[in-house]
Enzyme design. Structure first.
Site, mmCIF file in Angstrom:
data_model
loop_
_atom_site.group_PDB
_atom_site.id
_atom_site.type_symbol
_atom_site.label_atom_id
_atom_site.label_comp_id
_atom_site.label_asym_id
_atom_site.label_seq_id
_atom_site.Cartn_x
_atom_site.Cartn_y
_atom_site.Cartn_z
ATOM 1 N N TYR A 157 10.220 6.533 7.387
ATOM 2 C CA TYR A 157 9.156 7.516 7.578
ATOM 3 C C TYR A 157 7.947 6.904 8.241
ATOM 4 C CZ TYR A 157 6.362 5.757 3.598
ATOM 5 O OH TYR A 157 5.593 4.990 2.761
ATOM 6 N N LYS A 168 9.683 0.580 6.880
ATOM 7 C CA LYS A 168 8.994 1.691 6.207
ATOM 8 C C LYS A 168 10.048 2.688 5.729
ATOM 9 C CE LYS A 168 4.698 4.366 6.622
ATOM 10 N NZ LYS A 168 4.075 3.932 5.376
ATOM 11 N N GLU A 203 0.851 -7.116 -0.881
ATOM 12 C CA GLU A 203 0.076 -5.940 -0.465
ATOM 13 C C GLU A 203 -0.199 -5.108 -1.702
ATOM 14 O OE1 GLU A 203 2.491 -3.650 2.282
ATOM 15 O OE2 GLU A 203 4.284 -3.934 1.074
ATOM 16 N N LEU A 207 4.448 -4.446 4.485
ATOM 17 C CA LEU A 207 4.559 -3.486 5.573
ATOM 18 C C LEU A 207 3.560 -3.883 6.668
ATOM 19 C CD1 LEU A 207 5.934 -0.677 6.248
ATOM 20 C CD2 LEU A 207 3.640 0.237 5.884
HETATM 21 C C1 LIG Z 1 3.464 -0.434 0.998
HETATM 22 C C2 LIG Z 1 2.461 -0.110 2.041
HETATM 23 N N1 LIG Z 1 1.768 -1.113 2.607
HETATM 24 C C3 LIG Z 1 0.832 -0.867 3.547
HETATM 25 C C4 LIG Z 1 0.542 0.423 3.969
HETATM 26 C C5 LIG Z 1 -0.507 0.645 5.028
HETATM 27 O O1 LIG Z 1 0.087 0.975 6.257
HETATM 28 P P1 LIG Z 1 -0.675 1.831 7.355
HETATM 29 O O2 LIG Z 1 -1.953 1.126 7.653
HETATM 30 O O3 LIG Z 1 0.234 1.864 8.518
HETATM 31 O O4 LIG Z 1 -0.921 3.184 6.763
HETATM 32 C C6 LIG Z 1 1.252 1.495 3.423
HETATM 33 C C7 LIG Z 1 0.977 2.849 3.886
HETATM 34 O O5 LIG Z 1 1.471 3.816 3.413
HETATM 35 C C8 LIG Z 1 2.238 1.220 2.439
HETATM 36 O O6 LIG Z 1 2.953 2.209 1.884
#
Ligand SMILES: Cc1ncc(COP(=O)(O)O)c(C=O)c1O
Length: 282
Positions: free
Chosen positions: A35, A149, A181, A205
């Site tokens: 996603y 993702k 994270e 991620l």
């Molecule tokens: C596990 C995780 N890490 C980091 C992020 C941040 O990613 P982004 O900046 O692309 O929204 C998300 C965003 O949903 C996430 O689910």
């Protein structure tokens, strides 16, 4: 979002109440899909090219063919945005491996299920930006492909729930005493004016906001160190930030009830937040 809201499913825009998929969809049975979540400011998707690149990487990593070209995705985004009555939107898109008799191996010739919906973009409140937020921490016990993702978000959901139950905003994760994270955000520390970023490896991620913040840091005069960040460094940091498409940059002022720095959003956060706003303005 209500039942009349328009969503996109497999080639057609339709009311949410009419959008249906098979119970044999592998997204439902196995969590077998990927996603994206794309913020839209003033009806313009923020960093769409980067989101589409990450989508392509996620699909490739799980052996799925991208069902659309970038130009087709861009057109779909434009149409979704036009059909949705908000200036600021959060567009969610999901691609699953499609419908097939339940069996673990990938089915031959299944058609991917493509779903997209738009909700109002809910950014942090002015109070959260002003005062910062509380977080708790936990051990990161996910698999080793957190760079994909994927829609299988059991661990992330469990941790987010821990945060909610303790009145915290997020659960910050450590793997073997090193920062990875948070349940749905990337995390940065600041020490003596330097931005400390965990490595952009398979354990986190690759956030679009993470990349944006690393790109903005030199513009606001902040040196960056991208390297493993230990638990001790996190608790001794002057500042701690969450970043995500829904949070932009948000200061963490307590972690497990311990103050980070002086317990207030710091000067580096304020600079980064202000710079971020210039990037999403009209
Ligand atoms: C596990 C995780 N890490 C980091 C992020 C941040 O990613 P982004 O900046 O692309 O929204 C998300 C965003 O949903 C996430 O689910």
């Amino acid at each position: 979002m209500n039942q009349d809201s328009v969503v996109y499913l497999n080639g057609a825009f339709q009311p949410l109440s009419e959008a249906k998929i098979s119970v044999l969809d592998r997204g439902f049975i196995f969590g077998d899909g990927v996603y994206e979540f794309v913020p839209v400011y003033h009806r313009r998707p923020f960093r769409l090219a980067q989101h589409l690149k990450r989508l392509g990487n996620s699909l490739a990593a799980v052996g799925m063919v991208n069902p659309m070209s970038n130009a087709e995705w861009e057109k779909l985004f434009q149409e979704m945005i036009q059909r949705t009555p908000y200036e600021q939107q959060a567009i969610y898109l999901q691609v699953t491996r499609g419908v097939a008799p339940r069996d673990h191996p990938f089915p031959q010739g299944a058609t991917p299920t493509v779903f997209m919906m738009a909700n109002p973009l809910k950014l942090p409140t002015p109070e959260q930006v002003e005062r910062g937020v509380a977080c708790v921490s936990a051990e990161d016990f996910r698999w080793h492909r957190c760079d994909i993702k994927g829609i299988s978000l059991m661990g992330n959901g469990l941790w987010r729930q821990v945060a909610v139950e303790t009145g915290a905003t997020e659960t910050v994760l450590f793997r073997n005493d090193f920062l990875t994270e948070a349940s749905s955000s990337n995390v940065f520390a600041v020490k003596n004016g330097t931005l400390l970023a965990p490595l952009r490896d398979n354990l986190i991620l690759p956030g679009i906001t993470y990349d944006a913040v690393l790109e903005f840091a030199p513009k606001i005069g902040m040196p960056v160190e991208t390297r493993p960040v230990s638990r001790a460094e996190v608790f001794a940091a002057d500042e701690l930030w969450l970043t995500s498409s829904g949070k932009e940059v948000l200061a963490v002022t307590t972690l497990d009830n311990k103050s980070i720095g002086n317990g207030k959003p710091g000067p580096a956060f304020k600079k980064m937040w202000a710079h971020f706003q210039t990037q999403t303005a009209i």
